[in-house]
Design an enzyme around this catalytic site. Structure first.
Site, PDB file in Angstrom:
ATOM      1  N   ARG A 224       4.693   7.032   6.935  1.00 58.21           N
ATOM      2  CA  ARG A 224       3.438   6.273   6.930  1.00 58.21           C
ATOM      3  C   ARG A 224       3.577   5.046   7.825  1.00 58.21           C
ATOM      4  O   ARG A 224       4.415   4.186   7.566  1.00 58.21           O
ATOM      5  CB  ARG A 224       3.110   5.789   5.511  1.00 58.21           C
ATOM      6  CG  ARG A 224       2.978   6.897   4.494  1.00 58.21           C
ATOM      7  CD  ARG A 224       1.581   7.505   4.461  1.00 58.21           C
ATOM      8  NE  ARG A 224       1.603   8.733   3.671  1.00 58.21           N
ATOM      9  CZ  ARG A 224       0.658   9.097   2.812  1.00 58.21           C
ATOM     10  NH1 ARG A 224      -0.411   8.343   2.651  1.00 58.21           N
ATOM     11  NH2 ARG A 224       0.751  10.222   2.141  1.00 58.21           N
ATOM     12  N   GLU A 226       2.035   2.360   8.051  1.00 61.63           N
ATOM     13  CA  GLU A 226       1.225   1.298   7.461  1.00 61.63           C
ATOM     14  C   GLU A 226       1.699  -0.051   7.997  1.00 61.63           C
ATOM     15  O   GLU A 226       2.854  -0.437   7.744  1.00 61.63           O
ATOM     16  CB  GLU A 226       1.385   1.337   5.943  1.00 61.63           C
ATOM     17  CG  GLU A 226       0.524   0.380   5.184  1.00 61.63           C
ATOM     18  CD  GLU A 226      -0.544   1.122   4.369  1.00 61.63           C
ATOM     19  OE1 GLU A 226      -1.597   0.534   4.149  1.00 61.63           O
ATOM     20  OE2 GLU A 226      -0.296   2.278   3.983  1.00 61.63           O
ATOM     21  N   ARG A 232       6.531  -2.011  -2.349  1.00 60.72           N
ATOM     22  CA  ARG A 232       6.406  -0.652  -2.878  1.00 60.72           C
ATOM     23  C   ARG A 232       6.247   0.410  -1.808  1.00 60.72           C
ATOM     24  O   ARG A 232       6.057   1.583  -2.116  1.00 60.72           O
ATOM     25  CB  ARG A 232       5.203  -0.580  -3.820  1.00 60.72           C
ATOM     26  CG  ARG A 232       5.179  -1.702  -4.860  1.00 60.72           C
ATOM     27  CD  ARG A 232       4.019  -1.551  -5.795  1.00 60.72           C
ATOM     28  NE  ARG A 232       2.756  -1.534  -5.041  1.00 60.72           N
ATOM     29  CZ  ARG A 232       1.622  -1.071  -5.523  1.00 60.72           C
ATOM     30  NH1 ARG A 232       1.578  -0.568  -6.742  1.00 60.72           N
ATOM     31  NH2 ARG A 232       0.518  -1.099  -4.791  1.00 60.72           N
ATOM     32  N   HIS A 233       6.262   0.014  -0.538  1.00 60.83           N
ATOM     33  CA  HIS A 233       6.027   0.976   0.541  1.00 60.83           C
ATOM     34  C   HIS A 233       7.158   0.970   1.562  1.00 60.83           C
ATOM     35  O   HIS A 233       7.694  -0.080   1.904  1.00 60.83           O
ATOM     36  CB  HIS A 233       4.710   0.659   1.262  1.00 60.83           C
ATOM     37  CG  HIS A 233       3.508   0.868   0.414  1.00 60.83           C
ATOM     38  ND1 HIS A 233       2.993  -0.131  -0.376  1.00 60.83           N
ATOM     39  CD2 HIS A 233       2.724   1.962   0.207  1.00 60.83           C
ATOM     40  CE1 HIS A 233       1.925   0.336  -1.030  1.00 60.83           C
ATOM     41  NE2 HIS A 233       1.748   1.600  -0.697  1.00 60.83           N
ATOM     42  N   GLU A 370       2.583   3.652  -9.727  1.00 61.14           N
ATOM     43  CA  GLU A 370       2.292   5.070  -9.518  1.00 61.14           C
ATOM     44  C   GLU A 370       3.511   5.733  -8.899  1.00 61.14           C
ATOM     45  O   GLU A 370       3.998   5.304  -7.858  1.00 61.14           O
ATOM     46  CB  GLU A 370       1.078   5.193  -8.572  1.00 61.14           C
ATOM     47  CG  GLU A 370       0.739   6.604  -8.178  1.00 61.14           C
ATOM     48  CD  GLU A 370       0.494   6.725  -6.690  1.00 61.14           C
ATOM     49  OE1 GLU A 370      -0.303   5.971  -6.113  1.00 61.14           O
ATOM     50  OE2 GLU A 370       1.160   7.595  -6.080  1.00 61.14           O
ATOM     51  N   SER A 373       1.269  11.617  -7.469  1.00 64.55           N
ATOM     52  CA  SER A 373      -0.137  11.765  -7.173  1.00 64.55           C
ATOM     53  C   SER A 373      -0.387  13.236  -6.849  1.00 64.55           C
ATOM     54  O   SER A 373       0.509  13.930  -6.361  1.00 64.55           O
ATOM     55  CB  SER A 373      -0.443  10.847  -5.985  1.00 64.55           C
ATOM     56  OG  SER A 373      -1.732  11.058  -5.530  1.00 64.55           O
ATOM     57  N   ARG A 421      10.430   5.406  -5.482  1.00 67.80           N
ATOM     58  CA  ARG A 421       9.710   4.682  -6.529  1.00 67.80           C
ATOM     59  C   ARG A 421      10.260   5.005  -7.909  1.00 67.80           C
ATOM     60  O   ARG A 421      10.341   4.139  -8.781  1.00 67.80           O
ATOM     61  CB  ARG A 421       8.217   5.017  -6.476  1.00 67.80           C
ATOM     62  CG  ARG A 421       7.526   4.314  -5.328  1.00 67.80           C
ATOM     63  CD  ARG A 421       6.025   4.475  -5.441  1.00 67.80           C
ATOM     64  NE  ARG A 421       5.347   3.633  -4.468  1.00 67.80           N
ATOM     65  CZ  ARG A 421       4.045   3.386  -4.506  1.00 67.80           C
ATOM     66  NH1 ARG A 421       3.288   3.906  -5.449  1.00 67.80           N
ATOM     67  NH2 ARG A 421       3.502   2.611  -3.593  1.00 67.80           N
TER      68      ARG A 421
END
Lengths: 457, 457
Positions: A224, A226, A232-233, A370, A373, A421
């Protein structure tokens, strides 16, 4: 003489053994020097006296001399006698706590440079950037290493459960011709004369494999791009993915909840010592509560006074509060949240037939975050084509994917666990970067990149 | 009614069951129609008569009517009675060959479009490009699917052996700041505002983890931007890697040879039916012969008349011939070749202390092709820095890697198995593209790319 592994010294009391390993700590006690030596099986105390030889350097050496020669992280070969420790000196916290080695001779196979920080304490008291700047060194600390023994346990238990469920393990590509789910947060590769992308998830491929194997799992990388930094990423994560044919929304939730519980059980049993090092509380998992997003937001309003009822997703604070609520109200460290708005979900998500504004999607929250998913998927070819179009994408970019649906696709769905996570939450780590051996983010690829985050969009 | 898996029908003779699956073939026999139905556990014969209902379409239907409705790859739910087949109609080639289902009703859950080619025969007679153009469909053919059941068996047995050897499973990054081994054949990524690369192998990371875990393994992706098309190379491959501390050149060869044999044994036991489908000969593995490169080239000259004694590597023809020779002379499908010229090997390869022109490197050949490569590594920090420089690279680009050597690194080495190549050789596939679910090369990322190979450098 043949090597004896450190843990096996327990069976060699009274015998002369040869061990190989790294110096973990040394403690000078006047005429005697204690070394903690570590190999892949564990740690043992070695007693160095004035009679100990230092091979290759001098024939006989005093402990004072040895004290100057031997330092932490040196790689050594030690020959010595395994002795029972006096009862009052037994260390019950380690598997070799009842024995020690009286060293006859020591050879330094590889001399370590002076360490930039103390590695001998029970904890490495370093700020995260320093911890990562020195990653290949900091990983050697037993408490840091423990994180990745938990990782190993999670990987292995995930595979075991999936195999029991009749899933075939598959290997999916990470280079794709189009982005998986649309969106800009994708890494571009110069692929020969073409543009290609790193996959944001194994999603499309695992779906394509349902008509082949019916049930599949894969552990793979997801990327990702981002342009933000959170705790958390990561830019490169490890996902544990499943996809099941002939299944229903409710059954999918039953399956992932049972997988999550099996994994946590396995880790709690196999990694007791590691969890103890982190002071990790025992994980509780009774019947896992399930709320729709709107019900969850109702709880947030009622119990925590925040009205997020128009939001299309939970906020990080919501996730934390919901988990607190689930623990308090249902004695569960897990909680499932379902029925996210269809418009906020990727094109392959099945809208709820009863109310298409919401989708047959779910998140699993665990101790405040989370960790999973997924959803029931659209399995009808025409409906899927329409969904791609309505998400502003071109079905032509999904030719190979759509083929799977054109030739017979059963009702199907799946989910994806985030490995890092899960590790972070099980051990109570403050930052996901601690849960990856070599974390990637916009600021770092092993070494720090020259990034000015405030200037980023 | 609850689903019965097809294989479990063996225990339900005389009972009414509900099965779900895909239509594999249909055979019209006048008033009776035979369907082969497949789920994840296997295949079963279903008998459709004039009494069979077609649910959701018409209440009662004739087989002629059904013949028009039901076609291969349709996803169906069938309710019917499990019957013993008459003795003369037993099919000993399948686990459900003694039974069949007499269908009471059939429901089509997902209708397949008309197939572009016949999927019903024992083999898909398609040219490779067509096979790949229709990948999500062609994978459904049982013989194609079998390739990836063998893949699954290899992955799982590799992990089992590594765990027995005391290796810790690790997850290594695939995005790196510099290329692993130098060379131009590397994919560049736009990494935020920086340049990064896809790793050509997990090499540097697995070495960095030796001081942490002593023995590690990882199954991961490796990327090669080789602008050429051969039957043995892919742009994205799966590697099964190991790295061992406190080991020697000879021991490393013992280890990988025993892993290779364990994997092959496991596949031969677990995948008998699949190997039979491919007519794969039984693999023979007595003591595996070991030759140096120069000795191997001597064999090539003597036995096959080609003088390649000045070459720094084996040619593809050499690899084939050496394997023929090993089979004939040593009754082994494997052969190890050692001591490749140091100058032709990556910077981390240990030169032979007896003659530094050659290195402590090895390849394992299997049925005509190299499936493994590795070496004893340089573990001395200064020697490694010099080696990086002498390969025209900058030690500053290897800061994190070199740190592992600066702080105590034992003698160490490792190796890497190529998953797709092992599958290809075990099953006797003509092209490595058949051994990857979704192969990547310069001509294809699922769909064909517009490439003119002759214009490439």
């Amino acid at each position: 003489m043949e090597r004896t592994l450190i843990l096996d010294c327990n069976d060699k009391v009274g015998e002369i053994v040869t061990i190989y390993g790294w110096i973990q700590t040394r403690r000078d006690h006047g005429k005697i020097l204690f070394l903690d030596v570590l190999d892949r099986t564990g740690l043992i105390q070695v007693v160095v006296s004035q009679d100990t030889h230092l091979r290759g350097v001098s024939k006989v050496t005093s402990s004072a001399h040895l004290g100057g020669e031997i330092s932490p992280q040196d790689v050594v070969c030690i020959i010595g006698k395994v002795n029972k420790r006096p009862t009052n000196l037994v260390n019950k916290n380690i598997p070799t706590g009842e024995i020690e080695i009286s060293a006859e001779s020591i050879e330094i196979l590889s001399k370590a440079s002076e360490l930039p920080f103390d590695m001998g304490g029970p904890t490495l008291n370093l700020e995260l950037p320093t911890l990562l700047d020195w990653r290949t060194l900091s990983l050697r600390h037993p408490k840091i290493k423990a994180i990745f023994k938990v990782q190993e346990a999670l990987l292995s238990s995930f595979r075991q459960v999936c195999q029991k469920l009749g899933c075939t393990e598959v290997v999916v590509p990470t280079i794709a011709a189009s982005s998986t789910e649309g969106g800009a947060e994708v890494f571009r590769i110069e692929y020969f004369e073409h543009k290609a992308f790193l996959t944001q998830s194994p999603q499309l491929y695992k779906q394509m494999l349902v008509p082949v194997f019916e049930r599949v799992f894969t552990i793979t990388k997801a990327y990702r791009a981002e342009p933000s930094v959170t705790t958390r990423h990561l830019a490169e994560v490890t996902q544990m993915d499943c996809e099941f044919g002939f299944t229903s929304f409710d059954e999918l939730m039953d399956i992932y909840e049972s997988i999550a519980i099996s994994m946590v059980e396995h880790v709690q049993n196999s990694s007791k010592l590691y969890l103890k090092e982190y002071g990790a509380e025992e994980i509780v998992y009774n019947k896992i509560p399930r709320l729709t997003l709107r019900e969850a937001q109702e709880v947030i309003l009622k119990e925590y006074g925040r009205d997020n009822k128009k939001e299309k997703d939970l906020t990080p604070q919501d996730e934390q509060d919901l988990c607190k609520w689930a623990k308090k109200k249902h004695n569960s460290d897990f909680i499932t949240v379902t029925h996210f708005p269809t418009a906020a979900k990727p094109f392959y998500t099945m809208p709820d037939p009863k109310n298409s504004e919401y989708s047959l999607s779910y998140d699993l929250l665990f101790k405040g975050i989370e960790i999973l998913s997924g959803s029931q998927r659209i399995n009808d070819y025409q409906q899927l084509v329409e969904s791609i179009k309505s998400h502003g994408m071109d079905p032509k970019d999904f030719e190979m994917y759509l083929m799977a649906f054109k030739y017979g696709m059963p009702p199907e769905g799946g989910f994806s666990f985030g490995l890092e996570r899960m590790i972070m939450q099980i051990l109570g780590l403050a930052n996901i970067r601690e849960a990856a051996l070599f974390p990637r983010d916009m600021e770092r690829v092993d070494i720090r990149l020259n990034v000015n985050i405030k200037n980023k969009k």
